[in-house]
Write a protein that holds these residues in place. Structure first.
Motif: not given
Length: 269
Positions: A217-243
């Motif tokens: 399960e990912p954190p929210t995009s806002h939480e990630v991008l609150s770090q000024p040097d962060a670049h978020l790459h999502l794969y459009d996959k359904a959340p699943r344990s260990g995935r």
């Protein structure tokens, strides 16, 4: 040829040995009797792995005493396997290289990796690491022996001044995803350049860089991008344990800032 080698751990380790690339000790195992014989050579602790199809810690069992042998073999479900000596490593590395159709090669800086439960969690680019030259020699031997074209990754254990090869991956690699934002020419572009016979791009880093995998399960995009040097790459996959459902690249002009943001995101994850 590269797939036939990389998809079978015994073929892979045998090639490493033939090319004088150091590895942990290993023995092939196809029966419980063979496992009981092999452990006398390898010793405890050891790791029993299926020769094929293991991924992210699957198809593996750690052996710490004779009591573990039968259960470990049952876990392999009769599949041809390999018994490897347990490596008490100082650091875990990977090196990623590109080789083009005309034989031109380029090497990315070593990446220090951290795994948990058999899954890669973080990768940090290591500029000017003293083991860079030896790692390049190892992966260069593989590129040339296989007449390989494209991106190849080699996973390594550092034990003192030695590097022991663990496995290779004939593809763009998870530990090299930081190159998307932190390298002059990323691994994905250099793969395409290599297979198309185009000149390879510069593999130098343009920032202090790290990558964090998003597992489950990912954190929210806002939480990630609150770090000024962060670049978020999502794969459009359904959340699943260990995935693996995405990753975060951190690319900073300052190493201390990178370290602090890395710690903040690790705590968030």
């Amino acid at each position: 040829n590269a797939l036939a080698i990389a998809q079978d751990r015994l073929n892979e380790k045998t090639l490493f040995r033939q090319l004088n690339i150091e590895t942990a000790p290993f023995e092939p195992v196809e029966t419980l009797d063979q496992l009981q014989t092999a452990i006398k050579t390898i010793g405890y602790p050891a790791i029993l792995k299926t020769r094929r199809e293991g991924y992210d810690g699957k198809g593996q069992a750690v052996l710490r005493s004779e009591a573990d042998l039968e259960e470990a073999w049952q876990a392999m479900m009769g599949k041809p396997s390999i018994l490897e000596g347990f490596v008490d490593f100082d650091r875990e590395f990977s090196i990623i290289a590109a080789r083009s159709i005309n034989g031109e090669t380029a090497y990315y800086p070593l990446t220090e990796n951290n795994h948990s439960e058999g899954i890669l969690r973080t990768s940090v680019a290591m500029e000017n690491d003293p083991h860079q030259k030896l790692a390049e020699q190892y992966i260069g031997k593989l590129l040339n022996e296989m007449n390989y074209v494209g991106i190849l990754a080699l996973e390594l254990f550092q034990v003192g001044k030695k590097l022991l090869a663990n496995e290779c991956a004939p593809r763009v690699h998870n530990s090299g995803h930081w190159t998307q934002d932190g390298s002059a020419c990323c691994q994905f572009e250099n793969h395409l350049r290599a297979i198309c016979g185009l000149p390879l791009g510069n593999t130098r880093t343009i920032a202090h860089s790290a990558m964090l995998n998003l597992i489950g399960e990912p954190p929210t995009s806002h939480e990630v991008l609150s770090q000024p040097d962060a670049h978020l790459h999502l794969y459009d996959k359904a959340p699943r344990s260990g995935r693996k459902i995405g990753h975060i690249n951190l690319c900073s002009d300052d190493s201390q800032s990178l370290e602090q943001q890395l710690k903040t995101l690790q705590a968030l994850l």
